[in-house]
Design a protein around this motif. Structure first.
Motif, PDB file in Angstrom:
ATOM      1  N   ASP A  82       0.811  -1.219   0.000  1.00 38.50           N
ATOM      2  CA  ASP A  82       0.000   0.000   0.000  1.00 38.50           C
ATOM      3  C   ASP A  82       0.847   1.274   0.000  1.00 38.50           C
ATOM      4  N   CYS A  83       2.094   1.186  -0.441  1.00 33.52           N
ATOM      5  CA  CYS A  83       2.947   2.378  -0.440  1.00 33.52           C
ATOM      6  C   CYS A  83       2.418   3.402  -1.443  1.00 33.52           C
ATOM      7  N   GLY A  84       2.779   4.657  -1.205  1.00 29.49           N
ATOM      8  CA  GLY A  84       2.236   5.743  -2.011  1.00 29.49           C
ATOM      9  C   GLY A  84       3.075   6.090  -3.223  1.00 29.49           C
ATOM     10  N   VAL A  85       2.638   7.134  -3.915  1.00 33.12           N
ATOM     11  CA  VAL A  85       3.298   7.567  -5.147  1.00 33.12           C
ATOM     12  C   VAL A  85       4.753   7.948  -4.888  1.00 33.12           C
ATOM     13  N   ARG A  86       5.016   8.675  -3.798  1.00 32.75           N
ATOM     14  CA  ARG A  86       6.388   9.108  -3.522  1.00 32.75           C
ATOM     15  C   ARG A  86       7.335   7.918  -3.384  1.00 32.75           C
ATOM     16  N   GLU A  87       6.902   6.905  -2.658  1.00 28.74           N
ATOM     17  CA  GLU A  87       7.760   5.730  -2.473  1.00 28.74           C
ATOM     18  C   GLU A  87       7.987   5.000  -3.791  1.00 28.74           C
ATOM     19  N   LEU A  88       6.944   4.892  -4.583  1.00 27.65           N
ATOM     20  CA  LEU A  88       7.060   4.226  -5.880  1.00 27.65           C
ATOM     21  C   LEU A  88       7.976   5.018  -6.812  1.00 27.65           C
ATOM     22  N   LEU A  89       7.825   6.343  -6.822  1.00 29.23           N
ATOM     23  CA  LEU A  89       8.693   7.171  -7.655  1.00 29.23           C
ATOM     24  C   LEU A  89      10.137   7.132  -7.176  1.00 29.23           C
ATOM     25  N   THR A  90      10.337   7.031  -5.880  1.00 31.60           N
ATOM     26  CA  THR A  90      11.696   6.929  -5.350  1.00 31.60           C
ATOM     27  C   THR A  90      12.385   5.687  -5.904  1.00 31.60           C
ATOM     28  N   ALA A  91      11.656   4.574  -5.951  1.00 32.03           N
ATOM     29  CA  ALA A  91      12.217   3.345  -6.509  1.00 32.03           C
ATOM     30  C   ALA A  91      12.533   3.516  -7.990  1.00 32.03           C
ATOM     31  N   LEU A  92      11.618   4.137  -8.730  1.00 35.01           N
ATOM     32  CA  LEU A  92      11.820   4.324 -10.165  1.00 35.01           C
ATOM     33  C   LEU A  92      13.011   5.245 -10.442  1.00 35.01           C
ATOM     34  N   VAL A  93      13.063   6.373  -9.749  1.00 31.94           N
ATOM     35  CA  VAL A  93      14.155   7.320  -9.959  1.00 31.94           C
ATOM     36  C   VAL A  93      15.489   6.715  -9.522  1.00 31.94           C
ATOM     37  N   THR A  94      15.487   5.976  -8.429  1.00 30.24           N
ATOM     38  CA  THR A  94      16.719   5.324  -7.974  1.00 30.24           C
ATOM     39  C   THR A  94      17.249   4.356  -9.024  1.00 30.24           C
ATOM     40  N   ALA A  95      16.349   3.578  -9.612  1.00 27.53           N
ATOM     41  CA  ALA A  95      16.770   2.618 -10.636  1.00 27.53           C
ATOM     42  C   ALA A  95      17.303   3.332 -11.871  1.00 27.53           C
ATOM     43  N   GLU A  96      16.580   4.357 -12.325  1.00 26.09           N
ATOM     44  CA  GLU A  96      17.031   5.103 -13.498  1.00 26.09           C
ATOM     45  C   GLU A  96      18.357   5.808 -13.224  1.00 26.09           C
ATOM     46  N   ALA A  97      18.482   6.380 -12.041  1.00 24.07           N
ATOM     47  CA  ALA A  97      19.688   7.131 -11.696  1.00 24.07           C
ATOM     48  C   ALA A  97      20.913   6.233 -11.538  1.00 24.07           C
ATOM     49  N   SER A  98      20.699   4.934 -11.386  1.00 27.37           N
ATOM     50  CA  SER A  98      21.849   4.029 -11.288  1.00 27.37           C
ATOM     51  C   SER A  98      22.694   4.070 -12.562  1.00 27.37           C
ATOM     52  N   LEU A  99      22.078   4.484 -13.672  1.00 28.69           N
ATOM     53  CA  LEU A  99      22.806   4.580 -14.938  1.00 28.69           C
ATOM     54  C   LEU A  99      23.765   5.770 -14.964  1.00 28.69           C
ATOM     55  N   LEU A 100      23.643   6.671 -14.006  1.00 29.78           N
ATOM     56  CA  LEU A 100      24.546   7.811 -13.950  1.00 29.78           C
ATOM     57  C   LEU A 100      25.935   7.417 -13.441  1.00 29.78           C
ATOM     58  N   ALA A 101      26.092   6.174 -13.021  1.00 27.71           N
ATOM     59  CA  ALA A 101      27.340   5.744 -12.393  1.00 27.71           C
ATOM     60  C   ALA A 101      28.517   5.654 -13.357  1.00 27.71           C
ATOM     61  N   ASP A 102      28.253   5.502 -14.664  1.00 28.11           N
ATOM     62  CA  ASP A 102      29.361   5.399 -15.619  1.00 28.11           C
ATOM     63  C   ASP A 102      28.950   6.022 -16.948  1.00 28.11           C
ATOM     64  N   ASP A 103      29.948   6.226 -17.808  1.00 27.38           N
ATOM     65  CA  ASP A 103      29.681   6.900 -19.086  1.00 27.38           C
ATOM     66  C   ASP A 103      28.733   6.110 -19.973  1.00 27.38           C
ATOM     67  N   ARG A 104      28.814   4.799 -19.925  1.00 25.94           N
ATOM     68  CA  ARG A 104      27.930   3.995 -20.761  1.00 25.94           C
ATOM     69  C   ARG A 104      26.474   4.218 -20.360  1.00 25.94           C
ATOM     70  N   GLY A 105      26.220   4.209 -19.057  1.00 19.76           N
ATOM     71  CA  GLY A 105      24.868   4.468 -18.589  1.00 19.76           C
ATOM     72  C   GLY A 105      24.417   5.880 -18.895  1.00 19.76           C
ATOM     73  N   ARG A 106      25.328   6.838 -18.761  1.00 21.48           N
ATOM     74  CA  ARG A 106      24.986   8.233 -19.053  1.00 21.48           C
ATOM     75  C   ARG A 106      24.594   8.394 -20.518  1.00 21.48           C
ATOM     76  N   ARG A 107      25.326   7.730 -21.393  1.00 16.57           N
ATOM     77  CA  ARG A 107      24.982   7.814 -22.820  1.00 16.57           C
ATOM     78  C   ARG A 107      23.598   7.231 -23.086  1.00 16.57           C
ATOM     79  N   CYS A 108      23.285   6.125 -22.426  1.00 17.23           N
ATOM     80  CA  CYS A 108      21.972   5.509 -22.633  1.00 17.23           C
ATOM     81  C   CYS A 108      20.851   6.401 -22.119  1.00 17.23           C
ATOM     82  N   LEU A 109      21.079   7.115 -21.025  1.00 20.67           N
ATOM     83  CA  LEU A 109      20.084   8.059 -20.539  1.00 20.67           C
ATOM     84  C   LEU A 109      19.860   9.175 -21.543  1.00 20.67           C
TER      85      LEU A 109
END
Length: 209
Positions: A82-109
């Motif tokens: 029953d978690c809310g929108v903020r918690e769900l968005l936190t998971a989504l943004v965290t997963a997407e932001a994991s691509l910022l860790a290296d140049d390959r991920g940054r290019r894909c973003l």
């Protein structure tokens, strides 16, 4: 002479495409630049391995999605029912932001930020590449929390929210690739992105909608 067969060549072409597509855009990128950067002598290497520009882009995005999926799946599993929108968005943004860790991920973003319309959300049916994935289920759960909104508004707003997240992360990725100092630290940036997107999704529907 460089070979144009085998998984090794495919991987080289995909990595080269990530670099060229990020710099020139998926539509404007020159395939000859991809072939040259991959060290291939056959100008038809992309057609041989992927069939077309679209096939190469699909391969790039499949790799990008696989890397995001490895992060988002356990995050989604850990969320309460029953978690809310903020918690769900936190998971989504965290997963997407994991691509910022290296140049390959940054290019894909950078590449995927221009493809947000490909989610299929506005039609009410997710793109086949997302359907059945943890990422797709996460998007579905966010949509479920917005059931008070009229369906057309809900679908359009959720699609726009994903576009906003993609654009913000792509800009952050550009700064990383260019060596530009960002205005805010990573933690503050991501927290603000979650907060801003949550407020956007929770805004009341326009009068008469």
């Amino acid at each position: 002479m460089a070979r144009t067969s085998g998984q090794d060549t495919r991987d080289k072409l995909i990595r080269a495409a990530e670099e060229v597509f990020a710099a020139q855009g998926p539509d404007g990128a020159q395939l000859r630049d991809v072939v040259r950067l991959a060290g291939q002598s056959n100008p038809s290497a992309v057609q041989y391995h992927f069939g077309s520009r679209a096939g190469l882009l699909d391969a790039v995005m499949a790799g990008r999605q696989a890397r995001t999926e490895r992060v988002v799946a356990p995050l989604l599993e850990a969320l309460c029912a029953d978690c809310g929108v903020r918690e769900l968005l936190t998971a989504l943004v965290t997963a997407e932001a994991s691509l910022l860790a290296d140049d390959r991920g940054r290019r894909c973003l950078r590449i995927s930020s221009g493809l947000s319309h490909e989610t299929g959300l506005r039609t009410g049916r997710l793109h086949p590449a997302l359907d059945g994935t943890a990422y797709g289920r996460l998007i579905g759960r966010i949509g479920d929390r917005l059931e008070a909104l009229p369906e057309p508004v809900r679908l359009e707003r959720l699609d726009l929210a994903l576009t906003l997240i993609g654009a913000a992360l792509a800009d952050r990725a550009r700064q990383g690739l260019d060596g530009t100092e960002p205005l805010t630290g990573q933690e503050l940036f991501l927290a603000d992105l979650v907060g801003t997107t949550t407020a956007f999704l929770h805004a009341p529907a326009p009068h008469g909608a």
